[in-house]
Design an enzyme around this catalytic site. Structure first.
Site, mmCIF file in Angstrom:
data_model
loop_
_atom_site.group_PDB
_atom_site.id
_atom_site.type_symbol
_atom_site.label_atom_id
_atom_site.label_comp_id
_atom_site.label_asym_id
_atom_site.label_seq_id
_atom_site.Cartn_x
_atom_site.Cartn_y
_atom_site.Cartn_z
ATOM 1 N N VAL A 82 0.825 -1.202 0.000
ATOM 2 C CA VAL A 82 0.000 0.000 0.000
ATOM 3 C C VAL A 82 0.867 1.262 0.000
ATOM 4 O O VAL A 82 0.561 2.220 -0.707
ATOM 5 C CB VAL A 82 -0.974 -0.009 1.198
ATOM 6 N N GLU A 83 1.936 1.254 0.755
ATOM 7 C CA GLU A 83 2.790 2.437 0.855
ATOM 8 C C GLU A 83 3.505 2.770 -0.452
ATOM 9 O O GLU A 83 3.520 3.917 -0.879
ATOM 10 C CB GLU A 83 3.833 2.266 1.964
#
Length: 160
Positions: A20-21
């Site tokens: 996600v990052e």
């Protein structure tokens, strides 16, 4: 996996957070200036003694340390820890929960979905997490991805 285990974190949680990052891009830079796999802000990287936030090993070491701090700060409550990781612990405390920022709410939802296995297509095929301790029978267990599913097995991942 090594840094996750050292910080008493589930390696699959760390894989989900990295997906996600940064989408596993070690050179990623956000519009706010966060850097590397776990998207460390410059001040946070400095506080965590991460000299080069683009070095994957240093970045994951620092990011897992920071995630552990967030979990400890929020009594192990994972959604609050993730919100703290994304928006900062002060924002979580100020709002008494996940801040009403759309970005943070979407972020927590995405990491939790990936981690819970609702959307594990983003995990790399090499995401293999040995259990930190042997099973009660004395056999090590492994969580591996096979045919789009997470499977727990006592067979080492290199031997199908």
């Amino acid at each position: 996996d090594r840094h996750a285990v050292r910080q008493r974190l589930d390696p699959l949680l760390v894989w989900a957070l990295i997906e996600v990052e940064s989408g596993y891009d070690a050179r990623a830079v956000s519009h706010k200036g966060a850097m590397g796999l776990m998207q460390l802000m410059p001040l946070t990287a400095a506080e965590l003694a991460v000299g080069d936030p683009f070095d994957p090993d240093a970045n994951v070491r620092g990011g897992t340390d920071y995630l552990r701090r967030m979990l400890d700060s929020f009594d192990g409550h994972l959604p609050l820890a993730l919100a703290g990781y994304n928006a900062g612990p002060e924002a979580v405390r100020r709002y008494g929960g996940i801040p009403p920022y759309r970005e943070t709410r979407d972020y927590v939802r995405r990491v939790m979905r990936l981690y819970r296995g609702a959307d594990y297509a983003g995990l790399p095929p090499t995401a293999v997490a040995p259990a930190p301790a042997p099973s009660p029978e004395g056999r090590r267990t492994y969580l591996v991805r096979r045919d789009g599913r997470l499977v727990m097995t006592t067979t080492p991942p290199d031997r199908r």
